[in-house]
Design a protein around this motif. Structure first.
Motif, PDB file in Angstrom:
ATOM      1  N   LEU A  72      37.241  59.639 -15.336  1.00 52.11           N
ATOM      2  CA  LEU A  72      37.007  59.480 -17.582  1.00 52.11           C
ATOM      3  C   LEU A  72      38.674  59.427 -18.268  1.00 52.11           C
ATOM      4  O   LEU A  72      39.717  59.662 -17.470  1.00 52.11           O
ATOM      5  CB  LEU A  72      37.252  60.941 -17.309  1.00 52.11           C
ATOM      6  CG  LEU A  72      37.903  62.266 -17.002  1.00 52.11           C
ATOM      7  CD1 LEU A  72      39.250  62.367 -17.407  1.00 52.11           C
ATOM      8  CD2 LEU A  72      37.148  63.794 -16.675  1.00 52.11           C
ATOM      9  N   THR A  73      37.954  59.754 -19.503  1.00 52.13           N
ATOM     10  CA  THR A  73      39.693  59.077 -20.569  1.00 52.13           C
ATOM     11  C   THR A  73      39.873  60.408 -21.222  1.00 52.13           C
ATOM     12  O   THR A  73      38.383  60.916 -21.484  1.00 52.13           O
ATOM     13  CB  THR A  73      39.360  57.645 -20.732  1.00 52.13           C
ATOM     14  OG1 THR A  73      38.735  56.659 -20.476  1.00 52.13           O
ATOM     15  CG2 THR A  73      40.121  57.472 -22.541  1.00 52.13           C
ATOM     16  N   VAL A  74      40.225  60.374 -21.356  1.00 52.73           N
ATOM     17  CA  VAL A  74      41.366  62.032 -21.635  1.00 52.73           C
ATOM     18  C   VAL A  74      41.766  61.266 -23.415  1.00 52.73           C
ATOM     19  O   VAL A  74      42.470  60.113 -23.316  1.00 52.73           O
ATOM     20  CB  VAL A  74      42.433  62.805 -21.373  1.00 52.73           C
ATOM     21  CG1 VAL A  74      42.445  63.712 -21.769  1.00 52.73           C
ATOM     22  CG2 VAL A  74      41.629  62.848 -19.373  1.00 52.73           C
ATOM     23  N   ARG A  75      41.690  62.098 -24.367  1.00 56.71           N
ATOM     24  CA  ARG A  75      42.187  61.885 -25.558  1.00 56.71           C
ATOM     25  C   ARG A  75      42.713  63.007 -26.451  1.00 56.71           C
ATOM     26  O   ARG A  75      41.526  64.159 -26.661  1.00 56.71           O
ATOM     27  CB  ARG A  75      40.742  60.928 -26.347  1.00 56.71           C
ATOM     28  CG  ARG A  75      40.141  60.141 -26.230  1.00 56.71           C
ATOM     29  CD  ARG A  75      40.558  58.763 -26.367  1.00 56.71           C
ATOM     30  NE  ARG A  75      40.654  57.737 -25.954  1.00 56.71           N
ATOM     31  CZ  ARG A  75      40.685  56.807 -25.309  1.00 56.71           C
ATOM     32  NH1 ARG A  75      42.324  56.561 -25.001  1.00 56.71           N
ATOM     33  NH2 ARG A  75      40.185  55.297 -25.193  1.00 56.71           N
ATOM     34  N   PRO A  76      44.107  63.480 -26.316  1.00 51.84           N
ATOM     35  CA  PRO A  76      44.654  64.363 -26.600  1.00 51.84           C
ATOM     36  C   PRO A  76      43.927  65.126 -27.281  1.00 51.84           C
ATOM     37  O   PRO A  76      43.897  66.476 -27.654  1.00 51.84           O
ATOM     38  CB  PRO A  76      45.956  64.709 -25.774  1.00 51.84           C
ATOM     39  CG  PRO A  76      45.959  63.261 -25.017  1.00 51.84           C
ATOM     40  CD  PRO A  76      45.326  61.939 -25.284  1.00 51.84           C
ATOM     41  N   GLY A  77      44.563  64.193 -28.849  1.00 53.64           N
ATOM     42  CA  GLY A  77      44.398  64.430 -29.710  1.00 53.64           C
ATOM     43  C   GLY A  77      45.613  65.377 -31.012  1.00 53.64           C
ATOM     44  O   GLY A  77      46.357  66.204 -29.582  1.00 53.64           O
ATOM     45  N   GLU A  78      45.529  66.113 -31.677  1.00 54.80           N
ATOM     46  CA  GLU A  78      46.374  66.284 -32.654  1.00 54.80           C
ATOM     47  C   GLU A  78      46.895  68.652 -31.797  1.00 54.80           C
ATOM     48  O   GLU A  78      45.839  68.669 -31.750  1.00 54.80           O
ATOM     49  CB  GLU A  78      46.367  66.882 -34.051  1.00 54.80           C
ATOM     50  CG  GLU A  78      47.430  67.473 -35.338  1.00 54.80           C
ATOM     51  CD  GLU A  78      47.385  67.620 -35.907  1.00 54.80           C
ATOM     52  OE1 GLU A  78      48.630  68.350 -36.886  1.00 54.80           O
ATOM     53  OE2 GLU A  78      46.420  67.089 -35.873  1.00 54.80           O
TER      54      GLU A  78
END
Length: 311
Positions: free
Chosen positions: A262-268
């Motif tokens: 999977l790919t992780v998009r941490p975000g603010e």
């Protein structure tokens, strides 16, 4: 034999010092205590490069130390002696190794198990071996917060403060899997099948099965349930379930696979991190792709024969 002791392991619990046991039962072993600024891999490399390299690698420490030594045992083709000296000792418990004497009993009998493991790779970095689980989301963020408070509060109290903060501020994490985006509280990738009623796959039920047991906790419920879902103790989880605090089954997606990506998009507000066997790994702030593969017969571990231990 080389035994590495991690001085930083198990500081949150009180247990007898194993030095006398080592001296009595393993008098020919070289026992080295690892200081905070010493690297386990360097210590093992030095021993393996000596005129009399050890034929067995032993470790007295927690799950993080055990998994790091397991990777080195695999690298050098040596069997691994695991002696529980950490806070939770998930792997040792799965292997039926209740204490140092139990481990040494298995060594003396020569009983070993070819243990399966997770090979985790994030981005372009090298692979990491895990014997219990790899996790994203709420649990790594809690570990990150705990570790930042550890110096001033200690591991146990730091964990309490981190959990309290998570109850107030936790936010869902964005992941992308098979081209589809999802908001989740946490993702656990365990090796070997785990208790189907739990989200936190920290206690494998078999040592040899080369299977990933994945739990994806979708962010449909409250922060309280997100934190409660991290309970990995059987009794604690049972109490939380009885109180209605564990997430409903429909919120938890389960996969039993050989590999997982999977790919992780941490975000603010989210640190870009993941955890393997309690060890935190920082990643680029923009996000990362994590790939986990089940590795059969990854490392040979001294362990009691099945059914020979209680509980």
């Amino acid at each position: 034999m080389l035994i590495i002791r991690n001085a930083a392991s198990g500081t949150a619990v009180v247990r007898a010092d194993p030095a006398d046991t080592f001296a009595t039962r393993l008098p020919e072993a070289v026992v080295q205590e690892l200081a905070e600024d010493e690297d386990l891999a360097d210590a093992v490399l030095s021993a393996m490069a000596s005129d009399a390299p050890p034929v067995v690698l032993g470790v007295y420490g927690g799950d993080g130390s055990v998994s790091r030594m397991a990777a080195l045992a695999r690298q050098y083709g040596r069997p691994l002696l695991v002696m529980p000296g950490g806070t939770f000792n998930h792997f040792a418990r799965s292997a039926g190794i209740a204490d140092v004497d139990t481990a040494i009993d298995a060594l003396e009998r020569g009983t070993t198990v070819a243990v399966s493991a997770i090979e985790a790779r994030a981005g372009e970095r090298g692979a990491i071996l895990a014997l219990n689980a790899v996790s994203l989301g709420a649990y790594p963020e809690l570990i990150d917060e705990r570790d930042r408070r550890r110096a001033s509060l200690g591991k146990w109290l730091g964990g309490i403060v981190a959990a309290w903060r998570a109850l107030r501020t936790a936010e869902p994490l964005t992941i992308v899997r098979n081209g589809r985006r999802a908001h989740v509280w946490s993702v656990f990738v365990g090796i070997g099948r785990n208790d189907p009623d739990r989200v936190a796959t920290m206690q494998r039920e078999t040592l040899v099965e080369p299977t990933l047991d994945v739990r994806i906790h979708h962010a449909r419920g409250s922060r309280l349930r997100a934190v409660a879902s991290l309970a990995f103790g059987k009794r604690t989880a049972a109490v939380l379930r009885a109180l209605g605090l564990m997430p409903p089954r429909l919120d938890v997606e389960r996969l039993v696979v050989g590999e997982f990506e999977l790919t992780v998009r941490p975000g603010e507000g989210h640190p870009s991190v993941y955890v393997h066997d309690g060890e935190l790994e920082e990643q680029p702030p923009a996000g990362f792709t994590l790939r986990c593969v089940a590795i059969p017969r990854a490392v040979e571990v001294f362990a009691p024969p099945p059914g020979s231990t209680k509980g």
